[in-house]
Design an enzyme around this catalytic site. Structure first.
Site, short mmCIF file in Angstrom:
data_model
loop_
_atom_site.label_atom_id
_atom_site.label_comp_id
_atom_site.label_asym_id
_atom_site.label_seq_id
_atom_site.Cartn_x
_atom_site.Cartn_y
_atom_site.Cartn_z
CB CYS A 2 -0.92 0.00 1.22
SG CYS A 2 -2.00 1.46 1.29
CD GLU A 114 -0.36 -1.60 -5.78
OE1 GLU A 114 0.60 -0.99 -6.30
OE2 GLU A 114 -0.45 -1.81 -4.56
#
Length: 271
Positions: A2, A114
Site C-alpha cells: 500500500c 495500485e
C-alpha cells in the site's frame, strides 16, 4: 503493498462508524484523495487518555504520520520506507513486533491505489523497446461503499534533540499491515482489466471487517499467538477495482477527480 490511498471521510462520520469517544477538533484533516507516505492520516485506536486518572482504554481518533519510526530509532530517517508491515512477519520483526503486541490501530480509507503495467507495455519492455513502462492506476475499494478499515500499527518516538515542551518532541507514526492479495474474483471487476486483486499486485492492505475491530484495537490482547489469528484475510469477494486517471501518479494532484472511474484503461496502458 500500500503506497497510496484516499481518505475523504469527515471526522464526524468516522466517529459514528467506529464509535469514537474522543477526538480533538484541532486535529481535523482535510479530505485527502492522494495520501502518500509521510503525510498525516487518521487512525482509530484504543488508549487511555493522557493525564487521566482512569487508565481504561478510550476509543480515539488521532492524527498520525504515515511511516513508522520505532521507539528505539536514533533518528526518523527511515520512516518513508516503513509504511507497510507484512502480516506474515509482523510478529517477529524488531521494528514492528512491540507495536503489534500493544499498539494496533485502524487506518480508515475510501480505498487504495495500485498500479498495473499494461500488457502492451510489458511486451515492449520485454523486447527492450521501452525502458520505463507506463502503468495504469486502479482504485480498490469495498464494493458496498463502506469504509475501508486497514489494519495498522502505531508507535511513539522521542526526538532527544528537542526539549520536552517542544511541540515536535514526540512523533506519533504508523504503518499499514499488508497481506497476500486475493486470487478470487472481485465482487465488481472492470470488463477490460484485472478480475482479481492478485492480477493488480501480489500484496494488498489487510482489511478488517467490523466484527474484528474491537478485538484488533483491544490493547489488553498481547499474546502473539492469539493476535496472529487476527491477521487472517477478510472473506473473499468484498472488493471492487476500477481504472482511474494516471494523474494520481503525481502526488501533487489531489482532488475528487482522482477517484473518478474511467470507462477503460488510458491509452497506452491497456491491461
Amino acid at each position: 503493498m500500500c503506497g497510496r490511498y484516499a481518505s475523504s471521510r469527515r471526522p464526524e462520520d468516522l466517529a459514528g462508524i467506529f464509535e469514537i469517544e474522543k477526538w480533538e477538533p484541532e486535529e481535523t484533516l482535510e479530505p485527502d484523495y492522494n495520501v502518500a507516505p509521510t503525510k498525516e492520516v487518521y487512525a482509530v485506536l484504543d488508549r487511555p487518555l493522557k493525564d487521566a486518572d482512569d487508565k481504561s482504554p478510550v476509543r480515539q481518533l488521532r492524527k498520525l504520520k504515515w511511516g513508522l519510526v520505532p521507539s528505539w530509532s536514533k533518528n526518523p530517517e527511515g520512516a518513508a520506507r516503513m509504511i507497510n508491515a507484512r502480516a506474515e512477519t509482523v510478529h517477529e520483526k524488531p521494528s514492528y513486533r512491540r507495536a503489534f503486541a500493544t499498539r494496533r490501530c485502524i487506518l480508515p480509507a475510501d480505498g487504495y491505489f495500485e498500479w498495473v503495467t499494461g500488457k502492451g507495455e510489458r511486451e515492449l519492455e520485454a523486447e527492450g523497446k521501452k525502458k520505463r513502462p507506463r502503468k495504469q492506476p486502479y482504485f480498490v475499494l469495498p464494493a458496498d461503499g463502506s469504509v475501508f478499515a486497514m489494519a495498522g500499527l502505531y508507535e511513539f518516538w522521542r526526538d532527544k534533540t528537542l526539549p520536552d515542551d517542544h511541540p515536535q518532541a514526540w512523533w506519533a507514526t504508523c504503518s499499514v499491515i499488508t497481506t497476500e492479495a486475493e486470487t478470487t474474483l472481485l465482487a465488481v471487476a472492470p470488463e477490460d482489466g484485472p478480475h482479481a486483486l492478485a492480477e493488480i499486485h501480489p500484496r494488498m492492505p489487510l482489511m478488517l471487517t467490523p466484527d474484528r475491530w474491537d478485538d484488533w484495537l483491544d490493547p489488553a490482547r498481547t499474546d502473539l499467538d492469539d493476535l496472529r489469528g487476527l491477521l487472517e484475510p477478510p472473506p473473499a469477494g468484498l472488493m471492487r477495482a476500477y481504472p482511474v486517471s494516471t494523474a494520481v501518479s503525481n502526488v501533487r494532484n489531489n482532488s475528487p477527480e482522482l477517484l473518478k472511474e474511467l470507462e477503460g484503461p488510458e491509452e497506452g496502458t491497456l491491461f
